[in-house]
Each structure stands twice: as structure tokens, then as C-alpha cells.
Design a protein around this motif. Sequence first.
Motif, mmCIF file in Angstrom:
data_model
loop_
_atom_site.group_PDB
_atom_site.id
_atom_site.type_symbol
_atom_site.label_atom_id
_atom_site.label_comp_id
_atom_site.label_asym_id
_atom_site.label_seq_id
_atom_site.Cartn_x
_atom_site.Cartn_y
_atom_site.Cartn_z
ATOM 1 N N TYR A 1 0.803 -1.219 0.000
ATOM 2 C CA TYR A 1 0.000 0.000 0.000
ATOM 3 C C TYR A 1 0.841 1.276 0.000
ATOM 4 O O TYR A 1 0.278 2.377 -0.009
ATOM 5 N N SER A 2 2.166 1.173 0.033
ATOM 6 C CA SER A 2 2.983 2.383 -0.011
ATOM 7 C C SER A 2 2.723 3.103 -1.339
ATOM 8 O O SER A 2 2.510 2.458 -2.368
ATOM 9 N N PRO A 3 2.704 4.441 -1.337
ATOM 10 C CA PRO A 3 2.301 5.193 -2.541
ATOM 11 C C PRO A 3 3.053 4.803 -3.804
ATOM 12 O O PRO A 3 2.443 4.618 -4.864
ATOM 13 N N GLN A 4 4.383 4.640 -3.714
ATOM 14 C CA GLN A 4 5.146 4.350 -4.923
ATOM 15 C C GLN A 4 4.918 2.930 -5.428
ATOM 16 O O GLN A 4 4.929 2.687 -6.638
ATOM 17 N N ILE A 5 4.689 1.978 -4.505
ATOM 18 C CA ILE A 5 4.433 0.595 -4.927
ATOM 19 C C ILE A 5 3.028 0.471 -5.491
ATOM 20 O O ILE A 5 2.809 -0.120 -6.556
ATOM 21 N N PHE A 6 2.043 1.034 -4.793
ATOM 22 C CA PHE A 6 0.655 0.906 -5.236
ATOM 23 C C PHE A 6 0.442 1.586 -6.591
ATOM 24 O O PHE A 6 -0.219 1.044 -7.475
ATOM 25 N N ALA A 7 0.988 2.795 -6.744
ATOM 26 C CA ALA A 7 0.780 3.535 -7.991
ATOM 27 C C ALA A 7 1.673 3.048 -9.127
ATOM 28 O O ALA A 7 1.433 3.383 -10.286
ATOM 29 N N GLY A 8 2.692 2.246 -8.799
ATOM 30 C CA GLY A 8 3.614 1.771 -9.833
ATOM 31 C C GLY A 8 3.380 0.339 -10.260
ATOM 32 O O GLY A 8 4.130 -0.189 -11.074
ATOM 33 N N THR A 9 2.349 -0.309 -9.698
ATOM 34 C CA THR A 9 2.048 -1.692 -10.047
ATOM 35 C C THR A 9 0.585 -1.817 -10.461
ATOM 36 O O THR A 9 -0.180 -0.856 -10.377
ATOM 37 N N GLY A 10 0.212 -3.018 -10.890
ATOM 38 C CA GLY A 10 -1.166 -3.223 -11.329
ATOM 39 C C GLY A 10 -1.448 -2.463 -12.615
ATOM 40 O O GLY A 10 -0.616 -2.387 -13.525
ATOM 41 N N ILE A 11 -2.633 -1.852 -12.684
ATOM 42 C CA ILE A 11 -3.050 -1.129 -13.891
ATOM 43 C C ILE A 11 -3.025 0.383 -13.710
ATOM 44 O O ILE A 11 -3.273 1.127 -14.663
ATOM 45 N N LEU A 12 -2.713 0.837 -12.516
ATOM 46 C CA LEU A 12 -2.700 2.281 -12.263
ATOM 47 C C LEU A 12 -1.685 3.052 -13.106
ATOM 48 O O LEU A 12 -1.978 4.180 -13.533
ATOM 49 N N PRO A 13 -0.471 2.514 -13.351
ATOM 50 C CA PRO A 13 0.473 3.292 -14.178
ATOM 51 C C PRO A 13 -0.099 3.672 -15.532
ATOM 52 O O PRO A 13 0.134 4.779 -16.028
#
Length: 324
Positions: free
Chosen positions: A168-180
Motif C-alpha cells: 500500500y505504499s504510494p510508490q508501490i501501489f501507484a507503480g504496479t497493477g493497472i494504475l500506471p
Amino acid sequence: MSTLTALRGPARVVVRQHRWTLWIAGGLALLTVAGLIALALRSDHVAEVFAASECRTDGADGNRECMQVARNYLDSMFTYRRVFDDVALALMAVPVLLSGFVAGPLIARELESGAFRLSWTQSVSPARWLAAKLAVPAVLLLAGTAVLSFVLQWAQSQADNPYGSEWYSPQIFAGTGILPFAYLLLGLCAGALIGILVRRTLLALTLSVLVTGAVGVAFAGLRAHLWPPSTVSGTSLDVRENIWWVETGHLTGTGERLSQDVCADVAESARARCFADNDITGHYLDYHPASHFWPLQLVETGILLALAAVAVTVAFRLLRRRTG
């Protein structure tokens, strides 16, 4: 036949005009991929060597030599984890940079200089001109981000790092999955709209960077509230690992929630009395388990895509209105 030759019309012009930017971006992406692979292999090797030493990271065996080995191992793994986090943070910055590039050099500069007239007088409609401006960076960056995101996740999973990053850390959450990909599309569309609105290269670039960056910061703060959290309550909380704490506090006998700050400044000897005076009978914890990763990702992605769709629709309509 080369890739440039195979492209036709406005898309070919876009690639030719910005070929050096594309070459530099592609080179940086390749260097990053190579660096991540090398770092992952090195991290895996360090972990294997430490495991073979039969030393312990807590130093409980009392062996001085082992304590130094463990310290060297932990220092190395902490450095590797920090590099991975820095790469993830850099991925978060790509949509912001893309937005500024699209708004400034790609669109506003042509509108400001009048270079767009050459394309529009050669059987290229304004809508087709804008579509090509957006399609070329979209295809290239979506493909590049997919590769970088995959390699980053693979590299982080290669070794059992004791300093693993939380999901859930901002850089991990926003840099993985489909969010990028959602952030890339938002940056692209927001940049197009701002470039057409402002028509001044430097101002459009600055505003686009600020707007896209502000959206990312806002979602980082609101993300925990995009999906209903799970709750655990009782006289003592069962605090589990790998969960995202959202809110914690006290419960009264009637079920009312009180802030965690209630009785926080009271001395330990008087805390029981403070709890009794406020009718505090238990505690609660709102949290997101790891299973909420995809629901949170999908909700945020849906909102970002909706914003991107609005921005690009307004951009095309505004361009059509200004060009007749």
C-alpha cells in the motif's frame, strides 16, 4: 522497411519531429531494465550467500563474525530495497513528465509558432492532427511502462528481502497493477487540453505538470477511502501483518467511536479512570487487507479514465470550435 517509413501521415511527422526525445526515452528505459535485472540477480546472490552462512539477522547466536556478516547482509538488502523504491517513484513521475511534454513541446509550441498550419493545409484535419499527436506517445509509453512495471515487480520478487516494501505504499501501489497506465492516459489527455487552452509552451508545460502532479498527490491522500475498509474491534486488537491501517480509536459502551487521542496524554496510572469516565469499553481498527489491492486499483483506475475521457473530449471539441 524501417518503423519510420512504415508510419504514414501525421504519425510519421510526430516521430520525425521528436525522434531525439524518443531515442533518449527509449535508451533510459533500456538502461533501467538492464539495471533492474542486474540488481535483482545481485540481490538474489547476496541472499543465497547469507543463507549458506547459517548466520542469523537478529544476532541471537552471539557469534561476532556472524554479527558482522548479518550487518553487511542487512545493509546490502536495505540499499537494494531503496533502489527498487526509487525506480517505482520514478515511474510515478513519468505521467507528470508526459503531461508537460504533451502540453508544451508537442502541442502548445506548434500552436504558438503557427507550425500547425502546414499540416492543416495538407489534407490533414485538426482532429487527425491532434489524434496523431496523442497516439504516438500513448502507444510507445504504454508499451514501455508495461515492460518497466513487469521487470520491477519481477526484480523485487527475486530475493527474500527482509526490508520488503508494503503493497500500500504510494510508490508501490501507484507503480504496479493497472494504475500506471491510467495515470499515463490522464497525463496525456490533460496535457492535450491544457496545451490547446493555453497555447504558450512554457506556461502550458508548467500548468500541466502542476495539475497532473496535484491529481496524483490528491489520490494518494484519498486512496484509503475509495473502498470500504474492514474493521476489527474488541478489548485488544488483533493487529495483522501486511495490512493498511486506515483509522484506529476507542469504542464506548453504546458503540460510539472516539478519537485515539482521548486519554492519550493521561498518565498510565490514571488511564483506567479516564477510560471509565469516557465509557470506553474497547477499541477499533479500520484497515485494508492485501485482498483489497485490486478493488482499490479498479476504483481509482475508473475515476482516472473518466477524467481522461472528459479531458480529451473537451480538447477535441475546443480544437474544432477554434478551427471551425
